[in-house]
Write an enzyme that holds these catalytic residues in place. Structure first.
Site, PDB file in Angstrom:
ATOM      1  N   CYS A   2       1.077  -1.269   0.050  1.00 18.60           N
ATOM      2  CA  CYS A   2      -0.009  -0.121   0.133  1.00 18.60           C
ATOM      3  C   CYS A   2       0.807   1.216   0.283  1.00 18.60           C
ATOM      4  O   CYS A   2       2.043   1.210   0.137  1.00 18.60           O
ATOM      5  CB  CYS A   2      -1.015   0.194   1.292  1.00 18.60           C
ATOM      6  SG  CYS A   2      -2.125  -1.254   1.317  1.00 18.60           S
ATOM      7  N   GLY A   3       0.343   2.316  -0.312  1.00 18.17           N
ATOM      8  CA  GLY A   3       1.169   3.813  -0.277  1.00 18.17           C
ATOM      9  C   GLY A   3       0.634   4.479   0.681  1.00 18.17           C
ATOM     10  O   GLY A   3      -0.887   4.537   1.137  1.00 18.17           O
TER      11      GLY A   3
END
Lengths: 304, 229
Positions: A2-3
């Protein structure tokens, strides 16, 4: 994968442009999380005893009809600002009667946030669509925290997306995966913590909600989290006046912090920070494993 | 001959194609890469004699699989810099993120700042010199090569190490399983001095280092354990 991105303005000029700088950060993290995106923004703090609540409509809903119903429900409703399928409602006094009324009367409304300044927006789809839909580029705010999701532990829905609320003006975004979330969720439910999904990150948020309710400071709650949460994580926690960052002691999940005289930023990768003014000469570092970093106003500090 | 390429306009693929082609050309070429912007997999798969300077910060897996080329990064490097390097040199003027030099078979990796966790994980013959400190789980399952740290080392240094020599000047937070301190003989002082010189680590006294390596208790079969099989 994820970011995570976070941006915190240190002066009013930067607050004015915060959305313009925050949007490309979220966009840059698209390939870390193309499933959904979301963000918490801290802006337009209400005054006196007023509070804000962000609602998400998961089904068809007429906000106009909702407004009429809320006005006559005697739950402190004052005004509403609609953003697509989200709405920010200002209530007089405590939010509890309003939230209880919403939960009782509207099965397809979700309470995303409550507090004085926080608003949370999230949706399935690539970050570009979310940025467009909620007008991120024109946001004026003291700080914002965002997340791009690549789901690994649970379904791809808006409700499974980040940020998750952890209490008034608090929210959590998470990159990683927890391995003891089912047991923790059962324990927390017995303690009265409410969950909407089977998402592991929501359990981390629920855990912090419970610790804070028990009287922990944010730092104490995160310290307890290191002991009680099993798994991989980089957490960013949005607070009324700033944000905090914590990586698990094994620290597989990346994070970069940067600071100049005008802003503090965090991201999963430097490339999300590269477009910020002065990024090339910013103070840059990786947060150490198991160490809590936090910022409030212009004052930055870190504690072991 | 001097060449430049700007990643504000060129793609990663264009960059790598240009550098890979340049590495096959004689006389040796000199390339400068502008605006790396934290991009991934920059200057990877080079196989020949070329000098490359990347002016700025790079993201994941910069200079991976490097052979013979000489790559300098003026800023910081993201995770996995010089992963599986075979030969040549990769130099990072700033700091390196986790697993710098992972599985690398040869060449020299220099980090002029500090490296974070898992530096030299599963190293297989590379020489790594870090002017600053390294994070936890560095040289995990190291098989061959030398790791030199002018600063401190984090927890579990050299955990499950096979062979490889580790030199640390500062504090070691803790040693991993089967990694033990070993005497610093003249032969080690000589190789350490050479490595420091190659890495441009000046004003560092070889005598300040301690050497760590494998106790060889984990990977040799012990007849006392025969009943367990």
């Amino acid at each position: 994968m994820c970011g995570i991105v976070g941006l915190f303005a240190k002066n009013p000029e930067f607050e004015h442009d915060l959305g313009r700088y925050f949007a490309p950060m979220l966009l840059e993290m698209t390939d870390r999380g193309p499933d959904s995106a979301g963000f918490a923004v801290y802006r337009d703090a209400v005054s006196g005893t007023e509070h804000k609540v962000t609602l998400l409509a998961t089904g068809d809903l007429s906000w106009r009809e909702f407004e009429v119903a809320a006005e006559s429900a005697n739950v402190g409703f004052e005004r509403i600002v609609v953003h697509d399928n989200h709405a920010v409602i200002v209530v007089a006094g405590d939010t509890e009667p309003f939230i209880a009324w919403v939960r009782g009367a509207y099965a397809d409304l979700r309470v995303l946030s409550s507090g004085v300044a926080i608003e949370i927006f999230k949706a399935c789809g690539i970050p570009e669509q979310v940025i467009e839909r909620f007008g991120v580029n024109s946001m004026k705010a003291s700080h914002a925290l965002g997340h791009t999701r690549m789901a690994t532990e649970s379904a791809i829905t808006t409700e499974h997306s980040h940020p998750f609320s952890t209490g008034d003006d608090l929210c959590l975004v998470h990159n990683g995966s927890l391995s003891n979330h089912n047991r923790l969720r059962r324990d927390l439910e017995r303690r009265g913590v409410h969950f909407s999904t089977d998402n592991d990150s929501e359990v981390a948020a629920g855990y912090l909600t419970w610790r804070l309710r028990e009287g922990d400071s944010l730092e104490q709650a995160l310290t307890h989290a290191i002991a009680d949460l099993d798994g991989f994580y980089t957490f960013a926690v949005g607070t009324r006046d700033g944000f905090a960052v914590l990586r698990d002691p094994v620290a597989c999940k990346p994070a970069v912090l940067a600071e100049t005289d005008h802003w503090v930023a965090m991201a999963s990768e430097y490339r999300a920070l590269a477009g910020l003014p002065g990024a090339a000469s910013a103070r840059l570092w990786e947060p150490e494993p198991g160490r809590i970093y936090s910022w409030e106003h212009a004052d930055s500090r870190a504690s072991a | 001959m001097s060449h430049t390429i700007d990643l504000a306009t060129a793609t990663t693929r264009e960059l790598n194609s240009a550098l890979q082609a340049a590495s096959k050309v004689t006389p040796k070429q000199n390339w400068t890469v502008h605006n790396p912007g934290g991009g991934h997999t920059l200057a990877v798969g080079l196989d020949g004699d070329v000098d490359v300077t990347i002016d700025g910060h790079v993201g994941y897996y910069c200079a991976g699989m490097n052979q013979r080329a000489n790559v300098t990064i003026t800023g910081n490097a993201g995770p996995g810099v010089a992963e599986n390097m075979m030969s040549g040199q990769v130099r990072i003027k700033g700091n390196a993120s986790q697993y710098a030099g992972a599985t690398a078979h040869g060449g020299l990796l220099v980090v002029e700042g500090s490296a974070s966790s898992r530096c030299g994980i599963s190293m297989k013959g590379v020489d790594i010199v870090v002017h600053g400190s390294i994070g936890h789980m560095s040289a995990f399952m190291a098989q061959s090569g030398r790791l030199v740290v002018c600063g401190d080392a984090g927890d579990a240094l050299g955990d499950s190490i096979y062979e490889a020599r580790i030199y640390v000047r500062g504090e070691v937070a803790s040693l991993g399983a089967d990694c033990v301190e070993q005497p610093l003989e003249q032969i080690h002082r000589d190789e350490l001095a050479q490595l420091l010189t190659n890495a441009g680590a000046v004003g560092v006294d070889v005598g300040d280092f301690r050497r760590y390596g494998s106790a060889r208790e984990l990977y040799h079969f012990k007849v006392d354990n025969a009943h367990a099989y």
